[in-house]
Structures are given as C-alpha cells and as structure tokens.
Scaffold this motif. Structure first.
Motif, mmCIF file in Angstrom:
data_model
loop_
_atom_site.group_PDB
_atom_site.id
_atom_site.type_symbol
_atom_site.label_atom_id
_atom_site.label_comp_id
_atom_site.label_asym_id
_atom_site.label_seq_id
_atom_site.Cartn_x
_atom_site.Cartn_y
_atom_site.Cartn_z
ATOM 1 N N MET A 143 11.843 4.111 3.474
ATOM 2 C CA MET A 143 10.564 3.873 2.825
ATOM 3 C C MET A 143 9.573 3.291 3.843
ATOM 4 O O MET A 143 9.944 2.426 4.628
ATOM 5 C CB MET A 143 10.781 2.874 1.683
ATOM 6 C CG MET A 143 9.544 2.538 0.905
ATOM 7 S SD MET A 143 9.242 3.781 -0.367
ATOM 8 C CE MET A 143 7.490 3.732 -0.533
ATOM 9 N N LYS A 144 8.351 3.782 3.758
ATOM 10 C CA LYS A 144 7.317 3.217 4.637
ATOM 11 C C LYS A 144 6.585 2.113 3.888
ATOM 12 O O LYS A 144 6.133 2.324 2.755
ATOM 13 C CB LYS A 144 6.363 4.322 5.072
ATOM 14 C CG LYS A 144 7.083 5.345 5.935
ATOM 15 C CD LYS A 144 6.154 6.327 6.590
ATOM 16 C CE LYS A 144 6.984 7.168 7.555
ATOM 17 N NZ LYS A 144 6.308 8.354 8.042
ATOM 18 N N LEU A 145 6.475 0.973 4.543
ATOM 19 C CA LEU A 145 5.843 -0.161 3.856
ATOM 20 C C LEU A 145 4.403 0.137 3.473
ATOM 21 O O LEU A 145 3.894 -0.376 2.488
ATOM 22 C CB LEU A 145 5.902 -1.409 4.731
ATOM 23 C CG LEU A 145 7.069 -2.360 4.473
ATOM 24 C CD1 LEU A 145 6.925 -3.613 5.303
ATOM 25 C CD2 LEU A 145 7.156 -2.723 3.002
ATOM 26 N N SER A 146 3.727 0.991 4.271
ATOM 27 C CA SER A 146 2.330 1.300 3.961
ATOM 28 C C SER A 146 2.220 1.984 2.599
ATOM 29 O O SER A 146 1.176 1.959 1.971
ATOM 30 C CB SER A 146 1.739 2.207 5.042
ATOM 31 O OG SER A 146 2.488 3.409 5.104
ATOM 32 N N GLN A 147 3.319 2.602 2.150
ATOM 33 C CA GLN A 147 3.278 3.312 0.866
ATOM 34 C C GLN A 147 3.976 2.566 -0.259
ATOM 35 O O GLN A 147 3.953 2.997 -1.405
ATOM 36 C CB GLN A 147 3.946 4.681 1.031
ATOM 37 C CG GLN A 147 3.064 5.677 1.772
ATOM 38 C CD GLN A 147 3.879 6.739 2.474
ATOM 39 O OE1 GLN A 147 4.934 7.150 1.985
ATOM 40 N NE2 GLN A 147 3.395 7.179 3.628
ATOM 41 N N MET A 148 4.633 1.465 0.089
ATOM 42 C CA MET A 148 5.420 0.800 -0.937
ATOM 43 C C MET A 148 4.573 -0.100 -1.798
ATOM 44 O O MET A 148 3.634 -0.726 -1.310
ATOM 45 C CB MET A 148 6.539 -0.023 -0.295
ATOM 46 C CG MET A 148 7.500 -0.529 -1.337
ATOM 47 S SD MET A 148 9.047 -0.978 -0.587
ATOM 48 C CE MET A 148 8.714 -2.649 -0.371
ATOM 49 N N HIS A 149 4.944 -0.177 -3.069
ATOM 50 C CA HIS A 149 4.274 -1.118 -3.958
ATOM 51 C C HIS A 149 4.866 -2.509 -3.691
ATOM 52 O O HIS A 149 5.913 -2.863 -4.219
ATOM 53 C CB HIS A 149 4.480 -0.718 -5.413
ATOM 54 C CG HIS A 149 3.822 -1.681 -6.340
ATOM 55 N ND1 HIS A 149 2.458 -1.877 -6.346
ATOM 56 C CD2 HIS A 149 4.323 -2.534 -7.251
ATOM 57 C CE1 HIS A 149 2.161 -2.802 -7.221
ATOM 58 N NE2 HIS A 149 3.276 -3.226 -7.789
ATOM 59 N N LEU A 150 4.185 -3.231 -2.805
ATOM 60 C CA LEU A 150 4.702 -4.552 -2.404
ATOM 61 C C LEU A 150 3.537 -5.513 -2.336
ATOM 62 O O LEU A 150 2.524 -5.242 -1.695
ATOM 63 C CB LEU A 150 5.346 -4.453 -1.014
ATOM 64 C CG LEU A 150 5.687 -5.798 -0.354
ATOM 65 C CD1 LEU A 150 6.850 -6.466 -1.079
ATOM 66 C CD2 LEU A 150 6.042 -5.594 1.122
ATOM 67 N N LYS A 151 3.682 -6.623 -3.039
ATOM 68 C CA LYS A 151 2.655 -7.656 -2.922
ATOM 69 C C LYS A 151 3.365 -8.984 -2.721
ATOM 70 O O LYS A 151 3.967 -9.528 -3.651
ATOM 71 C CB LYS A 151 1.795 -7.681 -4.187
ATOM 72 C CG LYS A 151 0.620 -8.640 -4.064
ATOM 73 C CD LYS A 151 -0.350 -8.407 -5.214
ATOM 74 C CE LYS A 151 -1.283 -9.579 -5.466
ATOM 75 N NZ LYS A 151 -1.965 -10.132 -4.324
#
Ligand code: ATP
Ligand code: MG
Length: 576
Positions: free
Chosen positions: A1-9
């Motif tokens: 998974m690429k962090l730029s695309q992950m739903h992460l806050k």
C-alpha cells in the motif's frame, strides 16, 4: 500500500480522557476512532491488526478441532429467562424492545444461544464432543467504559462453547482450550500469566483468566514465587489466622471511645493492634424488582479487607443486587450505629462472618452505641453468623494458601477467560443427549472467551516507547515500511518502487511512504505507527545503498538494496 493513497490520519493531540499508552497511541496512529463513549470503529491499519489477531485465534481454535460459526448479536429475552440470567446479568445487559414491545438484548455473551442450538441439534452421544466458536461483536453497557478498547461497550470477542458427554470429556476440552490460549497469546507477543479466577456472572465451577501483565491493568493477581499459586485477588483463598483455642474468654466490657470511627482510630485509642478488632461493613440488598430486600452486616478482622466477590458469592446474589447501606436507615431497623457497629445484638439483618473470627478471642467491636466500643467480644458466646465463610482479600505479604510463603501482587489486563460450566446451562435449559443405553443425560459444558479488541490494546500496552507503537511482527498492520525521503527524486523513487514490488512479490506486507512530506514527518510517523522493519531510501540510493532499521532496535545500518530486501524477508518469515 502506498501511504499517499491510504486513508490515514495521525493525530498530534489526543483527547484528555485518553490516559494510558494504548488508548493514546491507538488514537494518535488513527487506528481507532471513537464514536461515543465506549464505542469505537477501526480504520484501515487498526482493522488489519484486529484481523491478524482473529486469524491467530482461528488457527489455534481450528487446530483443536473447534468449528467456527456465527450467531446473531440480537437475542430474545426468553432464552435468558430460561437460564435465569435475564435478571442476574443486571444493568450491563444492553436491552432493546422490538416494535411489538417484545424484549431482546444485544448479546453480552452467548451461553444461552449456543445451548439452544445444541439442545435442538444434538440427540445422540455419537454427536459429542463438540466445540463451536465464533468471532463476533459483543455489547455490554459497562458502568465505566474507559481506556479505549480495554473496557468498551461494543467489542469483538471470540467465544467458544464445548459440549461433552461427561466431566472427563470436559476436562479434556478445557485443557485443549487452555493450551490453545497459551499459544494464541504467545503468538500475539504478550507476556501473560494464566491465573485461577472467579466465575462471576457466567457461573460454573473452575475458571482461569489469562492476564497480560501491565501496571494499567484492572485485574489484580496474587501469586507465590515459591510455588505455582496464582489467582485473581477476587478469587484467591486466604489462610485464617490460627485459632486461639487456649485463650480464655473474658467478660465483655463497654468502653468510651469518643470519635473513633475507623479501625485505625479505635486501635490507636485503645493501644491495641488492628488484628485485635472487628470491622463491620453494612449493606442493603435488592430483589428482582429492584426493591430493597433486607440488610447485610459483614464482619472481618480489623486489618483485613472485605472481598466483595466472596461476599456476593456467599449471599448467592448478583453483584448489582447489593450496595452500601444508608447507615442511619439501617440502624433504625437493625440496631447498628455507623462507625460503632459490632456483631453482638444486631437484629433483622443477615450476619456474615469471616471464617477466622470464630477462632479469635477477646476482640474489640463497635458497641452499637455512638462513641462506644466493647472489649472481649467472642464468637459463639456474644454473636453468631448466619453465614461463616472466607470473606477476606489476600494481600501482599499474606501467607500463600498453598505453601505459606509471603504472597506478591501484580496487575494485569484480562485478555481471556476459560470456564468449566458443568451442567449449569444444560440443566436450566434441558440440553440432553441419549447415552449408549438410550438414557437421557445432561450435556456437560465449558465456555472460553478472548477479548479480541482488548488483546489489541494489551499488545500496544506492552509494546511501545515514547515515540510510538512497536508491533510484534505477528500482529503488525504491515511488516515493512519503505520511507522514500524525496519522492520527486526519480532515482530514489525508482529504488523505493523496486524494493516495494520485490518485497510484495515475496509475500511481505509493505507500506511505501511516498507522501510529499518533510523527511522528519515521515520518520516520526514511521516510529509512531510502529511497523517492525523500516527501509529508508535516500541520498545513497543511486549507489544502491539504503538504511535498514528495526523499530525495536536503536541502531540503524546501511545495506545494499539486495541485502536489505533479503534481511527483511528473513525476519518477516521468521517472526510473522
Ligand atoms: P471484566 O472482568 O474485565 O469485565 P469479564 O470477566 O466480564 O471481563 P468475560 O465475560 O470473561 O469478561 O469475557 C471474555 C473476554 O472478553 C474477557 O476476558 C475480556 O478479554 C473481554 N471483555 C470483557 N468485557 C470487555 C469490555 N467491556 N471491553 C473489551 N473487552 C472485554
Ligand atoms: Mg472474565
């Protein structure tokens, strides 16, 4: 998974109510989200770790021959009325009505539902033994939801139920589950201890809790270093002080003890040791309609601590059916006086006496008269108990009930519990099978729970530092994080992409931090998220050199790309 695309806050600040590390870190990493008090949702990283724990549990349950099913959370009241727990379970049960006013609950546990399936499906001894389990959402309207997933009102539990022909079969089923639990918690990376436990609202004869050791845990355990005794302090037996058989009873004598309401004050005032006094604790009980149902006076030696679990068990009432009495109101009925209550001369209440008091002579007790105590109070001559039983809590330094050595205490998080239920539910709900002689026999049951989401908290509680989580590989949301220092640098980006793809094709779960953020932010986030292996692709990428670091170690080293990939695959395969 690429962090730029992950739903992460990820969060810099967390609400003040988050007091313990696991709660703070699960919120800061954005793994969980609070909806209302005690109710949480799981974001992508959090849910991955939950599923890993579930998978470990599934593998270990399946290995013991247990079969996975899934029952509904909604349960009809009738089943609980049959077992007697519609009342006994108390206010923790989340009760709901349907549009026709029929009562249901959102299941806090599933003994009744599983017993119901089995009584309908099983007729012959040939169908036993059986062990069925599920991983499912449970509801408990906890009085004090707190610490995030640790004590929530909606949580995920694995619950298993075993059905055997006889107690010998139950012993085996229980041991199988006990062994499976040891493997589950070991694989989750927890330092834990199985301890003897009270059976609480679930019931049955024997029980063990699996306690992940932690200072913030709500379970207190007493253990002995000389022998293997280990039990929750709720459950642990206490050794009575030796009986003073050769001491003569002296005549009772009333003494003026102005203002000495506590044991400490009385003992000091009279120049006595607290062990020479009797402590009184006053309670009111309630019936099934919630109406007052009589008073209880409990007595223990002055220096002892009353154990509520033991008192409730002795009275054979649920925990929610008793509370401290209004002393003035109770005094009018029973003759006691708050702060000056003694067992002699009380009336219209149940007197429960700790088992060591009958052996002790010439104690000081309240005189049931303001500012007065009585000396030389003796069991048998001056008072009697309606119930005499062990009511005390095993404290640090008390003699071990097995070998006599001084006992120690530790705190922990109850991550799982196993119970020998025997025939508690099968007799209440008439779950029988026909034996070889066509005779009806009661099915003998056990039940076994693991708090999946509480286990997640316990893991974080045991595996973190001031910078963030340090996931054990087995439950980490991803195994490796590749930190790309400058995404706009094509050479760096190509090297990072290559590592990412190569690891993925080797079955490694990889995060690629390709976000357009400052390197400092990325390193901070990597530490916070706690991914076990970090490979940093930076300035030396054109030479084929990257930085390799394990989250759990302080040192980092430079390695060739090939070596970093090889080492990462090796450690992931060894530890996942
Ligand atoms: P506790 O004493 O902590 O209230 P319990 O003994 O009532 O728990 P069990 O009925 O044995 O819990 O449930 C099985 C497992 O479910 C527990 O060992 C625990 O890991 C988990 N669990 C129980 N209550 C909660 C809760 N409110 N939030 C999260 N997990 C829970
Ligand atoms: Mg329990």
């Amino acid at each position: 998974m690429k962090l730029s695309q992950m739903h992460l806050k990820t969060l810099r600040e967390v609400p003040n109510e988050a007091e313990i590390a696991s709660h703070i870190l699960l919120l800061r990493t954005g793994m969980i989200r609070k909806l209302v008090s005690g109710v949480y949702g799981f974001m992508p990283l959090g849910w991955r770790s939950v599923r890993k724990i579930e998978e470990i549990i599934r593998q270990e349950m399946d290995a013991k021959g247990a079969q996975e099913i899934l029952m509904s959370a909604v349960q009809p009241a009738e089943l609980w009325q049959e077992s007697g727990r519609w009342y006994a379970y108390g206010p923790e049960m989340w009760r709901v009505k349907d549009r026709n006013g029929r009562d249901f609950c959102l299941g806090p546990t599933h003994e009744e539902v599983f017993t119901d399936i089995i009584r309908n499906d099983v007729t012959s001894h040939r169908q036993l033994p059986l062990n069925l389990y599920q991983i499912q959402t449970k509801y408990r309207d906890e009085a004090r939801p707190r610490f995030g997933l640790m004590r929530s009102r909606e949580f995920i539990m694995k619950d298993a139920y075993s059905f055997d022909k006889d107690y010998e079969g139950l012993d085996k089923s229980y041991q199988d589950m006990y062994d499976a639990y040891e493997r589950v918690f070991t694989r989750c990376g927890l330092t834990f201890r199985p301890v003897e436990a009270d059976t609480g609202a679930i019931g049955g004869s024997n029980s063990h809790e699996f306690t992940a050791l932690s200072e913030v845990g709500e379970s207190e355990i007493a253990y002995c270093e000389k022998c293997s005794m280990a039990a929750t302090t709720e459950r642990a037996e206490c050794v009575d002080a030796p009986a003073q058989d050769d001491v003569e009873m002296l005549p009772m004598e009333e003494v003026h003890t102005p203002g000495t309401k506590t044991i400490e004050e009385v003992a000091n005032f009279l120049g006595l040791d607290q062990t020479q006094t009797i402590k009184a604790l006053l309670f009111v009980t309630y019936n099934e309609e919630g109406k007052e149902n009589g008073y209880v006076a409990a007595f223990v030696r002055g220096d002892r601590e009353l154990n509520m679990t033991k008192l409730v068990n002795a009275l054979n009432i649920p925990e929610h059916a008793i509370e401290f009495a209004d002393e003035a109101k109770m005094g009018e009925v029973c003759g006691c006086v708050g702060g000056f209550t003694g067992p002699q001369g009380l009336h219209d209440c149940k007197i429960v006496v700790d088992s060591e008091l009958p052996g002790l002579k010439n104690l000081v007790a309240g005189a049931n008269k303001t500012d007065h105590h009585v000396k030389n109070v003796n069991y048998g001559r001056d008072y009697k108990g309606d119930i005499v039983t062990d009511l005390k809590t095993l404290k640090v330094g008390d003699p071990c009930p097995v070998c006599g050595a001084p006992v120690k205490h530790a705190r922990g998080i109850e991550v799982g519990q196993v119970f020998k239920l025997g025939t508690k539910y099968s007799s209440a709900m008439n779950a029988t099978y026909k034996d070889e002689n066509q005779q009806d026999q009661l099915i003998v049951m056990g039940c076994y729970g693991i708090g999946v989401t509480r286990t997640l908290s316990a893991i974080v509680e045991q595996h973190h530092d001031e910078d963030g989580i340090i996931w054990p590989m087995s439950v980490a949301p991803y195994h490796v994080i590749v930190t790309l220092v400058k995404p706009e640098d094509e050479e760096q980006a190509a090297v990072a992409e290559n590592i990412y793809k190569t690891l993925q094709s080797a079955g490694v779960e990889v995060l690629l931090d390709d976000r357009k953020e400052r390197p400092g932010v990325k390193f901070k986030d990597a530490d916070l998220l706690g991914i076990p292996v970090r490979i940093t692709v930076g300035k030396r990428a054109p030479e084929g050199i990257v930085e390799y670091k394990l989250r759990r170690d302080a040192e980092k080293s430079e390695k060739s790309v090939e070596e970093a990939i090889k080492d990462a695959i090796a450690i992931v395969n060894a530890e996942k």
